[in-house]
Design a protein around this motif. Structure first.
Motif, PDB file in Angstrom:
ATOM      1  N   ARG A  95       0.836  -1.203   0.000  1.00  0.00           N
ATOM      2  CA  ARG A  95       0.000   0.000   0.000  1.00  0.00           C
ATOM      3  C   ARG A  95       0.872   1.255   0.000  1.00  0.00           C
ATOM      4  O   ARG A  95       0.604   2.203  -0.733  1.00  0.00           O
ATOM      5  N   ASP A  96       1.897   1.275   0.838  1.00  0.00           N
ATOM      6  CA  ASP A  96       2.804   2.429   0.864  1.00  0.00           C
ATOM      7  C   ASP A  96       3.453   2.638  -0.507  1.00  0.00           C
ATOM      8  O   ASP A  96       3.575   3.760  -0.985  1.00  0.00           O
ATOM      9  N   GLU A  97       3.876   1.564  -1.113  1.00  0.00           N
ATOM     10  CA  GLU A  97       4.572   1.643  -2.399  1.00  0.00           C
ATOM     11  C   GLU A  97       3.683   2.158  -3.525  1.00  0.00           C
ATOM     12  O   GLU A  97       4.147   2.893  -4.404  1.00  0.00           O
ATOM     13  N   PHE A  98       2.402   1.803  -3.512  1.00  0.00           N
ATOM     14  CA  PHE A  98       1.552   2.112  -4.658  1.00  0.00           C
ATOM     15  C   PHE A  98       0.573   3.259  -4.464  1.00  0.00           C
ATOM     16  O   PHE A  98      -0.122   3.633  -5.401  1.00  0.00           O
ATOM     17  N   THR A  99       0.510   3.853  -3.287  1.00  0.00           N
ATOM     18  CA  THR A  99      -0.351   5.024  -3.110  1.00  0.00           C
ATOM     19  C   THR A  99       0.137   6.129  -4.035  1.00  0.00           C
ATOM     20  O   THR A  99       1.322   6.443  -4.077  1.00  0.00           O
ATOM     21  N   GLY A 100      -0.783   6.676  -4.801  1.00  0.00           N
ATOM     22  CA  GLY A 100      -0.448   7.730  -5.751  1.00  0.00           C
ATOM     23  C   GLY A 100      -0.111   7.228  -7.139  1.00  0.00           C
ATOM     24  O   GLY A 100       0.076   8.016  -8.051  1.00  0.00           O
ATOM     25  N   ARG A 101      -0.053   5.914  -7.298  1.00  0.00           N
ATOM     26  CA  ARG A 101       0.242   5.344  -8.618  1.00  0.00           C
ATOM     27  C   ARG A 101      -1.044   4.804  -9.233  1.00  0.00           C
ATOM     28  O   ARG A 101      -2.098   4.850  -8.625  1.00  0.00           O
ATOM     29  N   THR A 102      -0.955   4.275 -10.426  1.00  0.00           N
ATOM     30  CA  THR A 102      -2.156   3.800 -11.124  1.00  0.00           C
ATOM     31  C   THR A 102      -2.386   2.313 -10.896  1.00  0.00           C
ATOM     32  O   THR A 102      -1.484   1.577 -10.500  1.00  0.00           O
ATOM     33  N   ALA A 103      -3.618   1.898 -11.196  1.00  0.00           N
ATOM     34  CA  ALA A 103      -3.949   0.479 -11.098  1.00  0.00           C
ATOM     35  C   ALA A 103      -3.109  -0.334 -12.083  1.00  0.00           C
ATOM     36  O   ALA A 103      -2.759  -1.485 -11.807  1.00  0.00           O
ATOM     37  N   GLU A 104      -2.766   0.257 -13.218  1.00  0.00           N
ATOM     38  CA  GLU A 104      -1.934  -0.428 -14.200  1.00  0.00           C
ATOM     39  C   GLU A 104      -0.537  -0.701 -13.632  1.00  0.00           C
ATOM     40  O   GLU A 104       0.045  -1.752 -13.883  1.00  0.00           O
ATOM     41  N   ASP A 105      -0.003   0.252 -12.855  1.00  0.00           N
ATOM     42  CA  ASP A 105       1.298   0.036 -12.200  1.00  0.00           C
ATOM     43  C   ASP A 105       1.224  -1.160 -11.260  1.00  0.00           C
ATOM     44  O   ASP A 105       2.108  -2.016 -11.249  1.00  0.00           O
ATOM     45  N   LEU A 106       0.147  -1.214 -10.480  1.00  0.00           N
ATOM     46  CA  LEU A 106      -0.042  -2.323  -9.544  1.00  0.00           C
ATOM     47  C   LEU A 106      -0.210  -3.638 -10.290  1.00  0.00           C
ATOM     48  O   LEU A 106       0.403  -4.645  -9.924  1.00  0.00           O
ATOM     49  N   ARG A 159       3.124  -4.909 -11.562  1.00  0.00           N
ATOM     50  CA  ARG A 159       3.939  -5.425 -10.458  1.00  0.00           C
ATOM     51  C   ARG A 159       3.443  -6.811 -10.020  1.00  0.00           C
ATOM     52  O   ARG A 159       4.226  -7.728  -9.822  1.00  0.00           O
ATOM     53  N   LEU A 160       2.125  -6.947  -9.866  1.00  0.00           N
ATOM     54  CA  LEU A 160       1.574  -8.232  -9.423  1.00  0.00           C
ATOM     55  C   LEU A 160       1.760  -9.322 -10.473  1.00  0.00           C
ATOM     56  O   LEU A 160       2.010 -10.475 -10.130  1.00  0.00           O
ATOM     57  N   SER A 161       1.675  -8.957 -11.745  1.00  0.00           N
ATOM     58  CA  SER A 161       1.865  -9.936 -12.821  1.00  0.00           C
ATOM     59  C   SER A 161       3.296 -10.457 -12.857  1.00  0.00           C
ATOM     60  O   SER A 161       3.547 -11.593 -13.238  1.00  0.00           O
ATOM     61  N   ALA A 162       4.248  -9.632 -12.450  1.00  0.00           N
ATOM     62  CA  ALA A 162       5.660 -10.017 -12.498  1.00  0.00           C
ATOM     63  C   ALA A 162       6.128 -10.676 -11.200  1.00  0.00           C
ATOM     64  O   ALA A 162       7.281 -11.084 -11.103  1.00  0.00           O
ATOM     65  N   THR A 163       5.244 -10.769 -10.219  1.00  0.00           N
ATOM     66  CA  THR A 163       5.616 -11.316  -8.911  1.00  0.00           C
ATOM     67  C   THR A 163       5.539 -12.833  -8.904  1.00  0.00           C
ATOM     68  O   THR A 163       4.615 -13.424  -9.437  1.00  0.00           O
ATOM     69  N   THR A 164       6.529 -13.458  -8.309  1.00  0.00           N
ATOM     70  CA  THR A 164       6.537 -14.911  -8.170  1.00  0.00           C
ATOM     71  C   THR A 164       5.817 -15.300  -6.892  1.00  0.00           C
ATOM     72  O   THR A 164       6.097 -14.730  -5.830  1.00  0.00           O
ATOM     73  N   PRO A 165       4.892 -16.250  -6.973  1.00  0.00           N
ATOM     74  CA  PRO A 165       4.192 -16.658  -5.760  1.00  0.00           C
ATOM     75  C   PRO A 165       5.169 -17.204  -4.719  1.00  0.00           C
ATOM     76  O   PRO A 165       6.183 -17.813  -5.049  1.00  0.00           O
ATOM     77  N   GLY A 166       4.856 -16.990  -3.460  1.00  0.00           N
ATOM     78  CA  GLY A 166       5.676 -17.511  -2.373  1.00  0.00           C
ATOM     79  C   GLY A 166       5.416 -18.996  -2.168  1.00  0.00           C
ATOM     80  O   GLY A 166       4.584 -19.602  -2.837  1.00  0.00           O
TER      81      GLY A 166
END
Length: 76
Positions: A39-50, A53-60
């Motif tokens: 939340r801290d990282e993406f406040t002020g950014r767009t949903a596309e940015d999020l 980021r989520l698409s490029a994230t590897t599941p834990g």
């Protein structure tokens, strides 16, 4: 997290209007701090940015939990 006019962190949250420019943080909100959040990282950014980021994230690694028997201590 509020989301108005294409901006994460802007809009109404629990009855209070928030703006991305004047975000109210509950954490230290500094990168590298253990309390820094997505939340801290993406406040002020767009949903596309999020989404990028989520698409490029590897599941834990999934955690496994063991079910314990109910004991007199737990039964209260």
């Amino acid at each position: 997290m509020p989301y108005d006019n294409g901006v994460l962190g802007q809009g109404e949250s629990q009855g209070d209007v928030q703006s991305a420019g004047n975000k109210v943080t509950t954490s230290a909100a500094a990168p590298g701090d253990p309390e820094y959040s997505l939340r801290d990282e993406f406040t002020g950014r767009t949903a596309e940015d999020l989404a990028r980021r989520l698409s490029a994230t590897t599941p834990g690694t999934p955690e496994t939990f063991q079910q314990r028997a109910l004991t007199a201590e737990c039964a209260g």
